[in-house]
Motif scaffolding. Structure first.
Motif, PDB file in Angstrom:
ATOM      1  N   LEU A   1      39.103  38.201  84.875  1.00 26.01           N
ATOM      2  CA  LEU A   1      38.527  36.999  84.259  1.00 26.01           C
ATOM      3  C   LEU A   1      38.617  35.811  85.204  1.00 26.01           C
ATOM      4  O   LEU A   1      37.826  34.891  85.138  1.00 26.01           O
TER       5      LEU A   1
ATOM      6  N   ALA B   1      37.131  29.744  78.529  1.00 22.11           N
ATOM      7  CA  ALA B   1      37.646  29.461  79.872  1.00 22.11           C
ATOM      8  C   ALA B   1      39.124  29.066  79.809  1.00 22.11           C
ATOM      9  O   ALA B   1      39.923  29.476  80.651  1.00 22.11           O
TER      10      ALA B   1
ATOM     11  N   ALA C   1      41.031  32.192  79.366  1.00 18.46           N
ATOM     12  CA  ALA C   1      41.091  32.959  80.614  1.00 18.46           C
ATOM     13  C   ALA C   1      42.180  32.381  81.515  1.00 18.46           C
ATOM     14  O   ALA C   1      42.938  33.115  82.141  1.00 18.46           O
TER      15      ALA C   1
ATOM     16  N   GLN D   1      32.143  39.261  79.125  1.00 18.41           N
ATOM     17  CA  GLN D   1      31.814  39.022  80.513  1.00 18.41           C
ATOM     18  C   GLN D   1      31.256  40.280  81.173  1.00 18.41           C
ATOM     19  O   GLN D   1      30.280  40.224  81.919  1.00 18.41           O
TER      20      GLN D   1
ATOM     21  N   ALA E   1      27.559  40.780  82.858  1.00 21.23           N
ATOM     22  CA  ALA E   1      27.408  41.229  84.248  1.00 21.23           C
ATOM     23  C   ALA E   1      26.553  42.499  84.303  1.00 21.23           C
ATOM     24  O   ALA E   1      25.646  42.622  85.135  1.00 21.23           O
TER      25      ALA E   1
ATOM     26  N   ARG F   1      22.754  41.822  83.566  1.00 18.93           N
ATOM     27  CA  ARG F   1      22.048  41.294  84.745  1.00 18.93           C
ATOM     28  C   ARG F   1      21.791  42.390  85.773  1.00 18.93           C
ATOM     29  O   ARG F   1      20.688  42.501  86.302  1.00 18.93           O
ATOM     30  N   ASN F   2      22.823  43.190  86.054  1.00 19.81           N
ATOM     31  CA  ASN F   2      22.657  44.248  87.051  1.00 19.81           C
ATOM     32  C   ASN F   2      21.574  45.234  86.632  1.00 19.81           C
ATOM     33  O   ASN F   2      20.745  45.637  87.442  1.00 19.81           O
TER      34      ASN F   2
ATOM     35  N   MET G   1      33.603  36.424  90.096  1.00 22.68           N
ATOM     36  CA  MET G   1      32.517  37.174  89.479  1.00 22.68           C
ATOM     37  C   MET G   1      32.288  36.709  88.053  1.00 22.68           C
ATOM     38  O   MET G   1      31.456  37.231  87.342  1.00 22.68           O
ATOM     39  N   ASP G   2      33.074  35.726  87.660  1.00 23.82           N
ATOM     40  CA  ASP G   2      33.083  35.335  86.276  1.00 23.82           C
ATOM     41  C   ASP G   2      32.007  34.314  85.984  1.00 23.82           C
ATOM     42  O   ASP G   2      32.213  33.135  86.089  1.00 23.82           O
ATOM     43  N   GLN G   3      30.844  34.816  85.601  1.00 26.76           N
ATOM     44  CA  GLN G   3      29.750  33.894  85.349  1.00 26.76           C
ATOM     45  C   GLN G   3      29.980  33.084  84.089  1.00 26.76           C
ATOM     46  O   GLN G   3      29.543  31.962  83.969  1.00 26.76           O
ATOM     47  N   GLY G   4      30.717  33.696  83.151  1.00 26.57           N
ATOM     48  CA  GLY G   4      31.024  32.989  81.917  1.00 26.57           C
ATOM     49  C   GLY G   4      31.776  31.704  82.229  1.00 26.57           C
ATOM     50  O   GLY G   4      31.458  30.636  81.720  1.00 26.57           O
ATOM     51  N   MET G   5      32.769  31.842  83.127  1.00 32.33           N
ATOM     52  CA  MET G   5      33.555  30.687  83.536  1.00 32.33           C
ATOM     53  C   MET G   5      32.662  29.679  84.245  1.00 32.33           C
ATOM     54  O   MET G   5      32.711  28.498  83.983  1.00 32.33           O
TER      55      MET G   5
ATOM     56  N   LYS H   1      20.768  46.777  96.317  1.00 30.75           N
ATOM     57  CA  LYS H   1      19.683  45.966  95.763  1.00 30.75           C
ATOM     58  C   LYS H   1      19.929  45.511  94.333  1.00 30.75           C
ATOM     59  O   LYS H   1      19.265  44.613  93.847  1.00 30.75           O
ATOM     60  N   TRP H   2      20.869  46.161  93.636  1.00 33.45           N
ATOM     61  CA  TRP H   2      21.002  45.781  92.220  1.00 33.45           C
ATOM     62  C   TRP H   2      22.425  45.544  91.743  1.00 33.45           C
ATOM     63  O   TRP H   2      22.634  44.793  90.780  1.00 33.45           O
ATOM     64  N   LEU H   3      23.441  46.140  92.382  1.00 32.13           N
ATOM     65  CA  LEU H   3      24.808  46.050  91.853  1.00 32.13           C
ATOM     66  C   LEU H   3      25.492  44.778  92.374  1.00 32.13           C
ATOM     67  O   LEU H   3      26.366  44.839  93.230  1.00 32.13           O
ATOM     68  N   LEU H   4      25.044  43.624  91.885  1.00 34.42           N
ATOM     69  CA  LEU H   4      25.405  42.372  92.554  1.00 34.42           C
ATOM     70  C   LEU H   4      26.176  41.352  91.724  1.00 34.42           C
ATOM     71  O   LEU H   4      26.817  40.473  92.292  1.00 34.42           O
ATOM     72  N   GLY H   5      26.096  41.429  90.407  1.00 30.38           N
ATOM     73  CA  GLY H   5      26.792  40.411  89.627  1.00 30.38           C
ATOM     74  C   GLY H   5      26.012  39.106  89.572  1.00 30.38           C
ATOM     75  O   GLY H   5      24.792  39.125  89.533  1.00 30.38           O
ATOM     76  N   PRO H   6      26.715  37.968  89.585  1.00 30.42           N
ATOM     77  CA  PRO H   6      26.045  36.685  89.362  1.00 30.42           C
ATOM     78  C   PRO H   6      24.960  36.406  90.396  1.00 30.42           C
ATOM     79  O   PRO H   6      25.009  36.931  91.505  1.00 30.42           O
TER      80      PRO H   6
ATOM     81  N   ARG I   1      18.090  44.074  87.123  1.00 32.91           N
ATOM     82  CA  ARG I   1      17.688  44.239  88.525  1.00 32.91           C
ATOM     83  C   ARG I   1      17.362  45.708  88.811  1.00 32.91           C
ATOM     84  O   ARG I   1      16.419  46.015  89.534  1.00 32.91           O
ATOM     85  N   LEU I   2      18.158  46.618  88.238  1.00 35.78           N
ATOM     86  CA  LEU I   2      17.932  48.045  88.445  1.00 35.78           C
ATOM     87  C   LEU I   2      16.581  48.465  87.854  1.00 35.78           C
ATOM     88  O   LEU I   2      15.866  49.266  88.451  1.00 35.78           O
TER      89      LEU I   2
END
Lengths: 161, 109
Positions: free
Chosen positions: A135, B18, B21, B84, B88, B91-92, A139-143, A39-44, B95-96
């Motif tokens: 990077l 970017a 990277a 980064q 991440a 955000r997680n 999973m790279d939301q920054g990118m 439910k929470w360990l999801l990333g973007p 949600r937690l």
């Protein structure tokens, strides 16, 4: 005022602290029970974890598979090393991008803190090559954000060389 | 000895992060960088100039090309990775927070 702190320690460690407004038993369960982890360990935003294996016992297996619902995904495997219920978890994990990254040793502590819990997570810093691979993943939301911004800029004609 | 200010201002731009990277995966020419970023070559060159003067990338001459690579020590790439990771985790954990609130309410019933 961010509740999260993230510091590097020496050239090998990253230490993260975060306070949660729940008893340590609840926070510990959310870190070890598959139905809760999912439910929470999801990333973007938009990513889900269709597969979540978490055998919370020494030697128990860990496997998380993430998907963006559009055919992109990657997974993580690991093993639990030590569990001290509601207080401490030691585990090893690696990402598959698709080649496995070097093992990341993680120690997570949960300390009662008033009516909440203070979590301290200590993880191994990946080497330069592994960081580069991370990077470059989806999973790279920054990118993602940069690309989105770039598209806007291109659209707005700001990029005219 | 370059100032940290130059490093931070070079890293403050998401496009430059970017580009770094991408360069952390290996050397690339301006043309190769311009493609995935959907940018004009002069626009990419401007970003590269900033990165170069901050000491984050180095360029060599190969015929008419000037391929760029990330400068050794990878400070930039480490910073990009850490920021980064931080976003991440942030955000997680938000949600937690929600999940924990739901769990605590359920227990109280």
């Amino acid at each position: 005022m961010s509740k999260l702190t993230l510091k590097t320690e020496g050239d090998r460690w990253v230490v993260v602290t975060r306070r949660f407004a729940a008893p340590s038993e609840t926070v510990f369960r959310a870190h070890t029970e598959p139905k809760l982890i999912q439910k929470w360990l999801l990333g973007p935003g938009g990513w889900t974890m269709p597969v979540c294996i978490s055998e919370a016992k020494p030697g128990g297996k860990i496997r998380f598979e993430w998907s963006d619902g559009q055919g992109n995904g990657f997974h993580l495997t690991g093993e639990y090393v030590e569990l001290d219920p509601f207080r401490r978890i030691v585990h090893v994990e690696r990402m598959h991008l698709p080649d496995p990254t070097p093992d990341n040793q993680v120690e997570t502590r949960f300390e009662p803190d008033g009516d909440g819990t203070l979590m301290t997570m200590r993880m191994t810093l990946p080497d330069a090559e592994t960081r580069a691979a991370m990077l470059a993943t989806g999973m790279d939301q920054g990118m993602e954000a940069s690309y989105a911004r770039l598209e806007e800029m291109v659209g707005a004609g700001e990029m005219a060389g | 000895m370059r100032g940290l200010d130059a490093t931070f201002s070079a890293l403050s731009d998401p496009t430059r992060r970017a580009i770094l990277a991408r360069l952390s995966l290996g050397e690339a020419t301006v043309m190769e960088l311009a493609q995935p970023f959907a940018m004009t070559q002069p626009a990419v060159s401007r970003h590269l100039k900033v990165l170069e003067s901050a000491g984050l990338i180095t360029r060599r001459i190969e015929g008419s090309k000037r391929p760029c690579r990330i400068a050794p020590h990878g400070i930039a790439e480490l910073d990009a990775w850490l920021s980064q990771l931080k976003s991440a985790l942030t955000r997680n954990y938000e949600r937690l927070d929600q999940l924990l609130a739901e769990m605590t309410t359920e227990e109280e019933r």
